[in-house]
Motif scaffolding. Structure first.
Motif, PDB file in Angstrom:
ATOM      1  N   LEU A   1       0.819  -1.206   0.000  1.00 32.13           N
ATOM      2  CA  LEU A   1       0.000   0.000   0.000  1.00 32.13           C
ATOM      3  C   LEU A   1       0.861   1.269   0.000  1.00 32.13           C
ATOM      4  O   LEU A   1       0.660   2.176  -0.807  1.00 32.13           O
ATOM      5  N   ALA A   2       1.825   1.326   0.910  1.00 33.95           N
ATOM      6  CA  ALA A   2       2.638   2.532   1.056  1.00 33.95           C
ATOM      7  C   ALA A   2       3.477   2.810  -0.182  1.00 33.95           C
ATOM      8  O   ALA A   2       3.698   3.974  -0.541  1.00 33.95           O
ATOM      9  N   CYS A   3       3.944   1.760  -0.835  1.00 36.39           N
ATOM     10  CA  CYS A   3       4.807   1.930  -2.000  1.00 36.39           C
ATOM     11  C   CYS A   3       4.059   1.810  -3.317  1.00 36.39           C
ATOM     12  O   CYS A   3       4.604   2.177  -4.367  1.00 36.39           O
ATOM     13  N   GLY A   4       2.819   1.308  -3.291  1.00 39.33           N
ATOM     14  CA  GLY A   4       2.121   1.041  -4.539  1.00 39.33           C
ATOM     15  C   GLY A   4       0.938   1.927  -4.846  1.00 39.33           C
ATOM     16  O   GLY A   4       0.568   2.076  -6.018  1.00 39.33           O
ATOM     17  N   LEU A   5       0.317   2.513  -3.841  1.00 37.66           N
ATOM     18  CA  LEU A   5      -0.844   3.371  -4.103  1.00 37.66           C
ATOM     19  C   LEU A   5      -0.409   4.704  -4.710  1.00 37.66           C
ATOM     20  O   LEU A   5       0.617   5.265  -4.305  1.00 37.66           O
ATOM     21  N   PRO A   6      -1.190   5.238  -5.660  1.00 38.49           N
ATOM     22  CA  PRO A   6      -0.886   6.588  -6.152  1.00 38.49           C
ATOM     23  C   PRO A   6      -1.056   7.586  -5.016  1.00 38.49           C
ATOM     24  O   PRO A   6      -1.806   7.356  -4.066  1.00 38.49           O
ATOM     25  N   ARG A   7      -0.360   8.697  -5.105  1.00 35.60           N
ATOM     26  CA  ARG A   7      -0.368   9.674  -3.998  1.00 35.60           C
ATOM     27  C   ARG A   7      -1.708  10.393  -3.849  1.00 35.60           C
ATOM     28  O   ARG A   7      -1.995  10.941  -2.777  1.00 35.60           O
ATOM     29  N   ALA A   8      -2.512  10.430  -4.927  1.00 38.81           N
ATOM     30  CA  ALA A   8      -3.814  11.110  -4.852  1.00 38.81           C
ATOM     31  C   ALA A   8      -4.851  10.274  -5.583  1.00 38.81           C
ATOM     32  O   ALA A   8      -4.532   9.492  -6.476  1.00 38.81           O
ATOM     33  N   LEU A   9      -6.108  10.436  -5.184  1.00 38.45           N
ATOM     34  CA  LEU A   9      -7.223   9.703  -5.805  1.00 38.45           C
ATOM     35  C   LEU A   9      -7.775  10.517  -6.967  1.00 38.45           C
ATOM     36  O   LEU A   9      -8.293  11.623  -6.769  1.00 38.45           O
ATOM     37  N   PRO A  10      -7.671  10.002  -8.210  1.00 38.96           N
ATOM     38  CA  PRO A  10      -8.214  10.735  -9.351  1.00 38.96           C
ATOM     39  C   PRO A  10      -9.730  10.903  -9.224  1.00 38.96           C
ATOM     40  O   PRO A  10     -10.442   9.982  -8.814  1.00 38.96           O
TER      41      PRO A  10
END
Length: 273
Positions: A231-240
């Motif tokens: 999660l910490a390394c794979g999620l994009p920094r913001a939700l489109p």
């Protein structure tokens, strides 16, 4: 899958004049740096370097002048991960960075981890997962390698995140109450969803579920676990905004704020390489 135990006692190693981008140092490894190598490596071996032989120019075609291609022979101390066992001694090619004088450091007698795969039909030959898929031995690195490997070999191990597939926010019956659900796509379509709950006068909470049906007892992942790393390394920094389904501008903004809360709660990935 084979996981062997052994004593972590070892002689102190002389520091190597090598950049951390080439080898994970004994005392500065991050969880993410080790995990990056564990999850792509069907073979993980703890070895002590026995012999290093420089290869002739014709066998090092295409290698930059800043590197020296060598053939390394190493004695196996332990097989951490791998099917079918491993020979007592292994060989692998390595492109070592040269120092300012054009020399390579002496790595004989150094104890380190190799991350890679066995070469089919050539017993004892290892192909590194990456040119820099090495970590120096230390008690800290040993604990990280073994803990991450133990999680990574599980059938339901957390998988690489591909994208955020969809999200929606539902407002509650009173002002300040609401729930956001975010669905995440992984590389093998493993179920993965995030739920963020807001209640008036209470601290916002979130949880991650890895089941087809969202688990009401799910919680946020513990820091420095494989699920946290994914999660910490794979999620994009913001939700489109286009991932939020059928929502008003206000609901989209709430979903994005809740997603940012999750990212902040996870903390930095910690990847250094």
């Amino acid at each position: 899958m084979i996981l062997l135990g052994f004593s972590t006692a070892t002689l102190a190693q002389a520091p190597l004049d090598l950049p951390s981008s080439f080898v994970i140092e004994a005392d500065k490894a991050s969880y993410a740096d080790i995990a990056d190598l564990v999850v792509i490596s069907p073979l993980i071996v703890d070895v002590t370097v026995r012999k290093v032989r420089k290869l002739p120019t014709e066998q090092a075609a295409g290698v930059p002048t800043s590197l020296e291609r060598v053939l390394v022979e190493a004695d196996v101390m332990a097989l951490i991960r791998g099917e079918g066992g491993i020979t007592p001694r292994v060989r692998f090619l390595l492109d070592i960075p040269k120092n300012a004088k054009g020399k390579i450091p002496k790595i004989e007698k150094q104890r380190m981890y190799l991350f890679g795969r066995q070469v089919a039909g050539r017993p004892g030959e290892v192909q590194l997962a990456r040119p820099n898929a090495l970590a120096l031995f230390s008690a800290n690195n040993d604990a990280l390698v073994r803990a991450i490997t133990k999680e990574a070999v599980q059938v339901n191990a957390a998988r690489r995140i591909a994208s955020v597939s969809s999200a929606f926010h539902s407002a509650g019956t009173v002002l300040g109450e609401g729930e956001t659900q975010i669905f995440v796509k992984t590389d093998n379509d493993q179920p993965l969803s995030l739920t963020i709950l807001s209640r008036p006068g209470q601290q916002k909470i979130w949880a991650v579920s890895t089941a087809e049906v969202i688990d009401a007892s799910a919680t946020a992942p513990q820091r420095f676990t494989l699920l946290w790393y994914r999660l910490a390394c794979g999620l994009p920094r913001a939700l489109p905004a286009d991932r939020v389904e059928g929502a008003s501008k206000a609901d989209t903004a709430r979903a994005q704020a809740d997603y940012s809360f999750v990212i902040e709660s996870l903390g930095p990935c910690g990847r250094n390489r």
